[in-house]
Enzyme design. Structure first.
Site, mmCIF file in Angstrom:
data_model
loop_
_atom_site.group_PDB
_atom_site.id
_atom_site.type_symbol
_atom_site.label_atom_id
_atom_site.label_comp_id
_atom_site.label_asym_id
_atom_site.label_seq_id
_atom_site.Cartn_x
_atom_site.Cartn_y
_atom_site.Cartn_z
ATOM 1 N N GLU A 259 0.820 -1.212 0.000
ATOM 2 C CA GLU A 259 0.000 0.000 0.000
ATOM 3 C C GLU A 259 0.856 1.266 0.000
ATOM 4 O O GLU A 259 0.631 2.187 0.774
ATOM 5 C CB GLU A 259 -0.960 -0.015 1.200
ATOM 6 C CG GLU A 259 -1.917 -1.205 1.169
ATOM 7 C CD GLU A 259 -2.996 -1.175 2.247
ATOM 8 O OE1 GLU A 259 -2.737 -0.639 3.332
ATOM 9 O OE2 GLU A 259 -4.091 -1.697 1.968
ATOM 10 N N ASP A 334 -8.409 -8.988 4.136
ATOM 11 C CA ASP A 334 -8.223 -7.834 5.006
ATOM 12 C C ASP A 334 -9.325 -7.706 6.053
ATOM 13 O O ASP A 334 -10.158 -6.805 5.954
ATOM 14 C CB ASP A 334 -8.165 -6.558 4.144
ATOM 15 C CG ASP A 334 -7.673 -5.357 4.936
ATOM 16 O OD1 ASP A 334 -7.246 -5.536 6.087
ATOM 17 O OD2 ASP A 334 -7.715 -4.243 4.391
ATOM 18 N N GLU A 362 -12.850 -2.044 12.012
ATOM 19 C CA GLU A 362 -12.825 -1.339 10.725
ATOM 20 C C GLU A 362 -13.940 -1.804 9.793
ATOM 21 O O GLU A 362 -14.622 -0.990 9.174
ATOM 22 C CB GLU A 362 -11.464 -1.555 10.053
ATOM 23 C CG GLU A 362 -11.401 -0.990 8.647
ATOM 24 C CD GLU A 362 -10.042 -1.155 7.977
ATOM 25 O OE1 GLU A 362 -9.124 -1.738 8.592
ATOM 26 O OE2 GLU A 362 -9.905 -0.690 6.832
#
Ligand code: BDP
Length: 628
Positions: A259, A334, A362
């Protein structure tokens, strides 16, 4: 008269404040009893803490803390006695502190205090804070960072340390894996020292996330190439400096070539070459490099994202120095509400590996949804043996909000993480009951109702967000709310929901079978074959591994499309039920403030769940209904 008035006044204040709960005390004891005489046969700052906890909170008359060199485990302990008088034995002082907290936990839930013997299953039980130096927190939903650089709130950090020690957490990575190079400058290191000094008596070692390009970004070298002599020397000098001020510093956590983060790949070097350079710098001081396997979009660009970690790391297995540990997320994508386990755990056998779980929610409703993650982590341990792991990390959900975690019930995830890192064989249900008893009430009805809701809540979240193996259909970037039609040409495909569900007129799901991307081949048997075949693939992972016709017949006889609708609807019905129960039945078990705050959040959750259902069924229905 005046005196009586004053006494009355203080009494009222005392009664009110003892009842007023804002969640700040977490699961720790509410009332001091100060009835016990506590004696010890040794002395240290850690033993002082243990002594103080029992003096303040043990409701019996006598507690004895004994260092006993005959015991084998450095962090374990034994407890013998009863609710009036206990003896805690441990080889080291930290074992006595853990033992003291265990006594208080048992006291709170009327547990047994005799013939107790406890050892942590993992040596490393760590929190990973994704906290930035400016006080913001990546994926943090509970206010700003508790690490206020240059204005450290010591009292708050003591409470943080105490809460962690009470559940056995023994390591803390203070900063975000997307790390600022400034973290390693002397001014910050001096602050890190203060935190390390403060956490030390609680048995917690401090670690830092590092930016791989630090020496270059700080202007000390021209490159960050791990083969460059100056770069290597820089890291050696930096390690020496760190250990001169923090002698028990734990080590570095590294996110590299992922990332957009820099890494050895920028110089055509491997992860092993990068990690080993850092490992060589830390080795003289017994420091550890924790190197994350969460990589995609670099060396294996274009490959199915869930395969890339194995592709990248398997060829390097065994090529890492002894003080390197890999760190792998529980699932291959993820932190989705449900993922299969990551096949990295099957494919890496020569290099120590630790599991990374995400405590912060998240992808599970952030701090607005009551989603207890214990069952998800129990599920993970059905596939990954604790013996294969060098430790456990959890991405923290802690911030400066008064109740630490944003949602009162999110505290349960912090608690459950610690308990499972201590003993992964504990059932999430038992942990939920323990936590409820300590945090709210031991009333049987309350504990029964709320532990049932907590236990179900993760599956419910899967149902209203992404059932049957759907994944990553979140709104762009912030990941809160549904966006199944999400696509942005300017972003990598791996960030677009449409890439993950692949819905079309024929069906839905990502074909990762041997006829598709063959991600199934990265799994050990029997899972490789089981996931490969449509008929044997568990239905809760169906669309993770297969592209399935809308009319496909599910085990219960319904079509896939009917089943999808059923799950979305069921998820909403469940949340409505949780809200009803809390709103109508739980009020008298819980203090007003926390009751109201949880009630508000449940109301949000109901709205959000409906939105998930409506948006997803409308969008997918556009394909499914065309076909039928
Ligand atoms: C994802 C988060 C991102 C993190 C990344 C990571 O969306 O903010 O930086 O994981 O783990 O879940 O590195």
């Amino acid at each position: 008269m005046k005196k009586i008035l004053f006494t009355l006044l203080t009494l009222t204040v005392f009664t009110l404040s003892s009842w007023a709960e804002d969640g700040h005390r977490l699961w720790l004891p509410a009332q001091k009893s100060q009835t016990a005489h506590v004696s010890t046969n040794a002395q240290s700052a850690t033993i002082d803490l243990a002594k103080q906890e029992l003096t303040d909170y043990f409701a019996g008359t006598k507690a004895t803390l004994l260092i006993d060199p005959a015991l084998t485990d450095d962090e374990g302990f034994t407890i013998n006695g009863n609710e009036d008088s206990v003896v805690v034995r441990a080889r080291r002082d930290i074992g006595l502190l853990y033992g003291a907290y265990d006594v208080l936990r048992r006291q709170a839930i009327q547990g047994n205090m005799n013939h107790v013997e406890q050892h942590p299953r993992f040596r490393l039980r760590m929190l990973n804070h994704w906290d930035n130096l400016d006080g913001s927190i990546e994926r943090g939903y509970a206010g700003e960072s508790i690490f206020e650089w240059f204005h450290l709130d010591e009292a708050l950090l003591h409470q943080y340390a105490r809460a962690n020690a009470s559940i056995g957490i023994n390591g803390s990575v203070l900063n975000n894996v997307n790390a600022s190079p400034k973290m390693l400058t002397r001014e910050y290191l001096d602050e890190v020292r203060k935190i390390a000094d403060l956490l030390r008596p609680y048995g917690i070692r401090v670690y830092l996330s590092i930016n791989f390009a630090t020496p270059m970004v700080l202007g000390d070298t021209r490159t960050a190439d791990p083969k460059n002599k100056r770069v290597r020397q820089w890291w050696k000098r930096k390690a020496k400096e760190i250990y001169s001020i923090i002698p028990d510093f734990g080590g570095f956590l590294v996110k590299a070539n992922s990332e957009g983060q820099p890494g050895p790949g920028d110089y055509h070097r491997t992860h092993a070459e990068g990690a080993n350079m850092l490992a060589d710098a830390l080795a003289p001081f017994n420091g550890t490099v924790i190197w994350r396997c969460f990589v995609y979009g670099a060396n294996h660009k274009g490959e199915d994202r869930v395969k890339q970690a194995v592709s990248e790391f398997k060829p390097l297995d065994g090529k890492f120095r002894e003080n390197v540990i890999l760190q792998t997320k529980n699932g291959p994508l993820d932190f989705q509400p449900r993922e299969p386990y990551s096949p990295v755990f099957d494919q890496i056998s020569e290099t120590p590996n630790m599991a990374e779980l995400q405590i912060t929610q998240e992808y599970t409703g952030q701090s607005h949804h009551l989603v207890y993650l214990g069952p998800m982590w129990n599920e993970f341990f059905q596939y990954v043996e604790p013996e294969w792991l060098a430790g456990i990390s959890g991405v923290a959900n802690i911030g400066k909000d008064r109740n630490w975690c944003g949602h009162h019930f999110s505290q349960a995830n912090w608690y459950a993480f610690g308990r499972l890192a201590w003993d992964p064989s504990l059932s999430s249900e038992d942990i939920a009951k323990e936590w409820l008893g300590q945090t709210f009430s031991t009333d049987e009805n309350f504990v029964y109702m709320m532990s049932t809701i907590m236990e179900e809540s993760r599956e419910t979240c899967v149902d209203y967000m992404m059932p049957l193996g759907l994944h990553h259909i979140f709104k762009f970037d912030h990941h809160y709310g549904p966006e199944p039609d999400g696509f942005k040409a300017e972003y990598p495909l791996e960030w677009c929901p449409v890439y993950y569900h692949q819905a079309d007129a024929n069906g839905i799901g990502f074909d990762r079978s041997s006829k598709g991307t063959d991600a199934v081949s990265q799994y050990r048997e029997p899972y490789a074959s089981m996931y490969d075949k449509l008929e044997t693939c568990p239905e809760n992972l169906l669309l993770w591994f297969h592209h399935v016709p809308w009319t496909y017949q599910m085990k219960d006889g319904s079509t896939l499309w009917e089943s999808l609708q059923y799950h979305y609807n069921q998820g909403v019905i469940n949340v409505e039920t949780y809200h009803n129960i809390w709103h109508n039945k739980m009020r008298h078990y819980v203090d007003e403030q926390r009751w109201r705050e949880v009630d508000d959040r449940l109301e949000d959750q109901v709205q959000n769940a409906r939105e998930w259902r409506d948006v997803c069924l409308k969008y997918f229905g556009g394909f499914a209904n065309k076909k039928q």
